[in-house]
Design a protein around this motif. Structure first.
Motif, PDB file in Angstrom:
ATOM      1  N   ARG A 175       0.859  -1.223   0.151  1.00  0.00           N
ATOM      2  CA  ARG A 175      -0.012  -0.056  -0.098  1.00  0.00           C
ATOM      3  C   ARG A 175       0.977   1.193   0.005  1.00  0.00           C
ATOM      4  O   ARG A 175       0.526   2.378  -0.669  1.00  0.00           O
ATOM      5  CB  ARG A 175      -1.106   0.041   1.253  1.00  0.00           C
ATOM      6  CG  ARG A 175      -1.607   1.224   1.376  1.00  0.00           C
ATOM      7  CD  ARG A 175      -2.667   1.582   0.173  1.00  0.00           C
ATOM      8  NE  ARG A 175      -4.040   0.867   0.407  1.00  0.00           N
ATOM      9  CZ  ARG A 175      -4.828   0.372  -0.456  1.00  0.00           C
ATOM     10  NH1 ARG A 175      -4.522   0.825  -1.738  1.00  0.00           N
ATOM     11  NH2 ARG A 175      -5.849  -0.109  -0.397  1.00  0.00           N
ATOM     12  N   GLU A 178       1.897   1.704  -3.644  1.00  0.00           N
ATOM     13  CA  GLU A 178       0.933   2.256  -4.400  1.00  0.00           C
ATOM     14  C   GLU A 178       0.599   3.751  -4.021  1.00  0.00           C
ATOM     15  O   GLU A 178       0.038   4.573  -4.839  1.00  0.00           O
ATOM     16  CB  GLU A 178      -0.296   1.504  -3.943  1.00  0.00           C
ATOM     17  CG  GLU A 178      -0.378   0.148  -4.581  1.00  0.00           C
ATOM     18  CD  GLU A 178      -1.745  -0.480  -4.687  1.00  0.00           C
ATOM     19  OE1 GLU A 178      -1.916  -1.579  -5.445  1.00  0.00           O
ATOM     20  OE2 GLU A 178      -2.470  -0.198  -4.020  1.00  0.00           O
ATOM     21  N   LYS A 183       3.337   0.721  -9.340  1.00  0.00           N
ATOM     22  CA  LYS A 183       2.798  -0.423  -9.666  1.00  0.00           C
ATOM     23  C   LYS A 183       3.684  -1.535  -8.800  1.00  0.00           C
ATOM     24  O   LYS A 183       4.852  -1.377  -8.831  1.00  0.00           O
ATOM     25  CB  LYS A 183       2.412  -0.887 -10.992  1.00  0.00           C
ATOM     26  CG  LYS A 183       1.256   0.069 -11.556  1.00  0.00           C
ATOM     27  CD  LYS A 183       1.179  -0.325 -13.064  1.00  0.00           C
ATOM     28  CE  LYS A 183       0.131   0.542 -13.712  1.00  0.00           C
ATOM     29  NZ  LYS A 183      -0.013   0.185 -15.088  1.00  0.00           N
ATOM     30  N   ASP A 236      -7.960  -5.678  -1.890  1.00  0.00           N
ATOM     31  CA  ASP A 236      -8.281  -4.071  -1.850  1.00  0.00           C
ATOM     32  C   ASP A 236      -7.204  -3.314  -2.198  1.00  0.00           C
ATOM     33  O   ASP A 236      -7.126  -1.989  -1.760  1.00  0.00           O
ATOM     34  CB  ASP A 236      -8.603  -4.155  -0.249  1.00  0.00           C
ATOM     35  CG  ASP A 236      -9.640  -4.653   0.310  1.00  0.00           C
ATOM     36  OD1 ASP A 236     -10.760  -4.350  -0.223  1.00  0.00           O
ATOM     37  OD2 ASP A 236      -9.712  -5.206   1.271  1.00  0.00           O
ATOM     38  N   LEU A 237      -6.311  -3.828  -2.769  1.00  0.00           N
ATOM     39  CA  LEU A 237      -5.169  -3.018  -3.575  1.00  0.00           C
ATOM     40  C   LEU A 237      -5.439  -2.741  -4.879  1.00  0.00           C
ATOM     41  O   LEU A 237      -6.545  -3.311  -5.367  1.00  0.00           O
ATOM     42  CB  LEU A 237      -3.820  -3.786  -3.428  1.00  0.00           C
ATOM     43  CG  LEU A 237      -3.030  -4.190  -1.850  1.00  0.00           C
ATOM     44  CD1 LEU A 237      -2.255  -5.295  -1.992  1.00  0.00           C
ATOM     45  CD2 LEU A 237      -2.694  -3.043  -1.604  1.00  0.00           C
ATOM     46  N   ASP A 238      -4.834  -1.447  -5.291  1.00  0.00           N
ATOM     47  CA  ASP A 238      -5.311  -1.167  -6.757  1.00  0.00           C
ATOM     48  C   ASP A 238      -4.574  -1.457  -7.700  1.00  0.00           C
ATOM     49  O   ASP A 238      -5.072  -1.540  -9.160  1.00  0.00           O
ATOM     50  CB  ASP A 238      -5.261   0.396  -6.560  1.00  0.00           C
ATOM     51  CG  ASP A 238      -6.141   0.805  -5.564  1.00  0.00           C
ATOM     52  OD1 ASP A 238      -7.262   0.080  -5.569  1.00  0.00           O
ATOM     53  OD2 ASP A 238      -5.897   1.820  -4.769  1.00  0.00           O
ATOM     54  N   HIS A 239      -3.066  -1.531  -7.734  1.00  0.00           N
ATOM     55  CA  HIS A 239      -2.293  -1.817  -8.905  1.00  0.00           C
ATOM     56  C   HIS A 239      -0.954  -2.840  -8.387  1.00  0.00           C
ATOM     57  O   HIS A 239      -0.031  -2.494  -8.818  1.00  0.00           O
ATOM     58  CB  HIS A 239      -1.408  -0.252  -9.167  1.00  0.00           C
ATOM     59  CG  HIS A 239      -2.522   0.794  -9.290  1.00  0.00           C
ATOM     60  ND1 HIS A 239      -3.359   0.920 -10.084  1.00  0.00           N
ATOM     61  CD2 HIS A 239      -2.626   1.902  -8.502  1.00  0.00           C
ATOM     62  CE1 HIS A 239      -4.098   2.139 -10.243  1.00  0.00           C
ATOM     63  NE2 HIS A 239      -3.608   2.605  -9.152  1.00  0.00           N
ATOM     64  N   SER A 315      -5.210  -6.818  -8.969  1.00  0.00           N
ATOM     65  CA  SER A 315      -6.283  -5.922  -8.294  1.00  0.00           C
ATOM     66  C   SER A 315      -7.526  -5.662  -9.298  1.00  0.00           C
ATOM     67  O   SER A 315      -7.407  -5.922 -10.700  1.00  0.00           O
ATOM     68  CB  SER A 315      -5.362  -4.514  -8.222  1.00  0.00           C
ATOM     69  OG  SER A 315      -4.516  -4.571  -7.246  1.00  0.00           O
ATOM     70  N   ALA A 317      -9.051  -3.511 -10.384  1.00  0.00           N
ATOM     71  CA  ALA A 317      -9.007  -2.324 -11.366  1.00  0.00           C
ATOM     72  C   ALA A 317      -8.192  -2.595 -12.498  1.00  0.00           C
ATOM     73  O   ALA A 317      -8.247  -1.883 -13.715  1.00  0.00           O
ATOM     74  CB  ALA A 317      -8.656  -0.962 -10.761  1.00  0.00           C
ATOM     75  N   GLN A 318      -7.240  -3.836 -12.565  1.00  0.00           N
ATOM     76  CA  GLN A 318      -6.359  -4.230 -13.686  1.00  0.00           C
ATOM     77  C   GLN A 318      -7.278  -4.989 -14.778  1.00  0.00           C
ATOM     78  O   GLN A 318      -8.015  -5.670 -14.394  1.00  0.00           O
ATOM     79  CB  GLN A 318      -5.206  -4.737 -13.044  1.00  0.00           C
ATOM     80  CG  GLN A 318      -4.489  -4.035 -11.998  1.00  0.00           C
ATOM     81  CD  GLN A 318      -3.201  -4.746 -11.441  1.00  0.00           C
ATOM     82  OE1 GLN A 318      -3.306  -5.899 -11.145  1.00  0.00           O
ATOM     83  NE2 GLN A 318      -2.048  -4.351 -11.590  1.00  0.00           N
TER      84      GLN A 318
END
Length: 589
Positions: A175, A178, A183, A236-239, A315, A317-318
């Motif tokens: 986190r 990020e 990434k 819950d991570l994004d990238h 993640s 969003a990926q």
């Protein structure tokens, strides 16, 4: 005795459908091959598609002080570090054995966070022992158990309890990367719980697994690194892309990699080769997450003889199809596809089928003949096959003289490739029975077969054909049905054959009225298990063009003990765009 894998009994009207049952599965295209070391030597480098720097922290631990030591985790770390540096990554930190205590890891992670800038790409990799503990954040794990990474000084004393890192702590660190706009690719070559689907033969040499039994800490002095922004789970991570050696229910073994001494982690080896360029499946200079995941999964599946199924998580969003994990550049020019003379890539395997072989050819003492005009090809010079007797005596092997490889007689404790039981005459390799009831006079063909399979695995690592055996990797019994599933083969030429435990070749596809070009994206063949029992290596070769010479050779070799000749023929006749799948599985009476 000839291997007899049979297609399932079926009505006559369905005869032509066998081998063409299609399943709608979209998998990455794996074509072509460029030697990783040759690429690096030619100036190939890894770059960040977002324009930032590439940085890495790589950890490997063999030398545990209070739990069972490992044998290949440090080599894994060194391999990944070497690949990253060879590919032009300058910011690489390596921590191995005693260097990888908790204080040092926290210090290096914190320093890496401080160096990280917007749009950077961060590689985090750890190879070593893992286990599980009850989760600290309720609801963070589906089974209520949290993954834990053990460090060299770990033990169940108050002071020793500090020497571990929780999976939630790695999520905390990720986190932080990020939040700085980076990434992350996180590689965990360890395991945390579970067992094995396929048992290990008790006569085999002890296998090494990256897991310790669960324990109880009466006093836990670990103070986890945490804050209120921490994600509850990886999702819950994004990238961030996660690659784990196995799922939560199976063990990660240390394996033998063809051409490499000692043991290694199959996942770390696959990741190092992916970084060097093997994951660029379509050779456009961009390795998408899908390409990275598909390549690593297949290579590990093959190298571990189905004992490992890699877990990949991205993640939410990926976008797997389009998000680029990293790019490969040569100066300002993107990688081009292989030229006509490039060395072909290979991978995977398939299973033999009873009733799918052409009419048997007469077996004579004459060596198989290659098509007219072919220049002779010798097998690569390789390390000898290490052969041991279960009782430790070596005099059994004075007359064992294989055709294609040298033999070295060793003790059962000296990391042999094969162990022969002088009582039952069974031959054992890496916990599995390769062949049953083989006397000394039959050992040369088993040894030659072992050398051939070693070479097939080496070839298959480069550019694998995606291939799976169903339902799982357990030992298959007489009369059971298994299925070979090839993906992404529409309009491609497909050759499928088996190499049995005694080195006998069995042609599986195409035979009879089978189409030479696959008509759909997936090709699935149901097979019925028959004798002889032991190891089966199913090999698939695919290409955009029909491989007439290779097909003719395989027909000539059908039902002959000619594993070495198969390797020579592959080296001679493979087209430049060939992909190989090579999967081993095991049958018992």
């Amino acid at each position: 005795m000839t291997p007899r894998w049979t297609t399932m009994q079926r009505p006559r009207g369905l005869e032509r459908l066998i081998g063409r049952l299609c399943v709608a599965i979209a998998l990455a295209v794996l074509i072509g091959f460029l030697s990783p070391r040759a690429q690096a030597a030619g100036g190939l480098s890894i770059s960040n598609p977002d324009g930032g720097a590439v940085r890495a922290l790589v950890i490997g631990i063999d030398d545990y002080q209070h739990v069972r030591k490992l044998r290949g985790a440090v080599a894994d770390a060194t391999d990944i570090v070497s690949s990253l540096r060879t590919m032009g990554v300058g910011d690489v930190v390596e921590l191995t054995n005693a260097q990888a205590d908790r204080a040092s890891i926290l210090r290096e992670v914190s320093a890496l966070v401080e160096r990280t800038r917007n749009n950077d790409l961060i590689f985090l990799s750890i190879a070593g022992h893992g286990t599980q503990e009850p989760e600290r954040v309720k609801g963070s794990e589906p089974d209520g158990m949290e993954n834990v990474f053990l460090l060299p000084g770990f033990e169940t004393t108050p002071a020793g309890s500090v020497q571990r890192i929780l999976g939630s702590e790695f999520n905390h660190f990720i986190r932080q990367f990020e939040l700085r706009g980076a990434k992350v690719i996180f590689v965990a070559d360890t395991c945390h719980g579970g067992g094995m689907v396929r048992d290990i033969d008790p006569r085999a040499a002890e296998m090494s697994f990256r897991q310790v039994p669960r324990y109880t800490l009466l006093v836990d002095e670990l103070k986890p690194v945490t804050d209120r922004n921490d994600p509850k789970s990886e999702l819950d991570l994004d990238h961030t892309a996660f690659i784990a050696a196995v799922d939560r229910h199976t063990k990660a073994p240390e394996v033998r990699i063809p051409g490499i001494d000692g043991l290694r982690g199959a996942l770390s080896y696959a990741v190092a080769r992916a970084v060097e360029g093997n994951a660029d499946i379509n050779h456009d200079g961009k390795v998408t997450l899908k390409e990275l995941f598909s390549n690593v999964r297949q290579v590990v599946y093959q190298l571990s003889d189905q004992r490992q199924n890699v877990v990949t998580i991205s993640s939410p969003a990926q976008r797997l199809e389009t998000d680029v994990a990293f790019e490969l550049t040569r100066g300002v020019v993107l990688i081009q596809g292989p030229t006509a003379g490039a060395a072909p890539g290979q991978t995977g395997a398939a299973a033999p089928i009873e009733g799918r072989a052409p009419a048997p050819l007469p077996v004579t003492a004459t060596a198989p003949v290659a098509p007219t005009g072919a220049a002779p090809v010798a097998l690569r010079v390789a390390a000898p096959i290490r052969l041991a007797a279960l009782d430790g005596k070596t005099n059994y092997f004075t007359s064992v003289k294989p055709q294609d490889i040298a033999v070295q007689a060793v003790q059962p404790t000296d990391n042999p490739d094969l162990i022969w039981d002088p009582v039952s005459h069974d031959v054992i390799a890496w916990g599995d029975v390769v062949a049953y009831g083989v006397d000394v006079t039959g050992l040369p063909t088993v040894v030659d077969r072992t050398a051939a399979i070693r070479e097939l695995k080496r070839m298959a690592t480069r550019s694998p054909q995606v291939m799976r055996m169903w339902p799982d990797d357990r030992q298959q019994r007489r009369g059971q049905t298994v299925e070979v599933d090839l993906s992404d083969v529409a309009s491609k030429a497909v050759l499928l054959f088996n190499v049995s435990g005694d080195g006998t070749i069995q042609m599986l596809y195409p035979i009879g009225s089978d189409a030479s070009l696959a008509r759909s994206a997936n090709l699935r063949l149901p097979l019925k298990v028959g004798e002889p029992f032991g190891a089966e290596q199913i090999v698939a070769v695919t290409s955009q063009q029909r491989m007439v010479d290779l097909e003719n050779v395989l027909i000539q070799l059908n039902r002959r003990r000619a594993s070495g000749q198969v390797i020579k023929s592959l080296e001679r006749y493979l087209p430049a765009d060939a992909r190989i799948g090579s999967i081993g599985f095991f049958s018992v009476p």
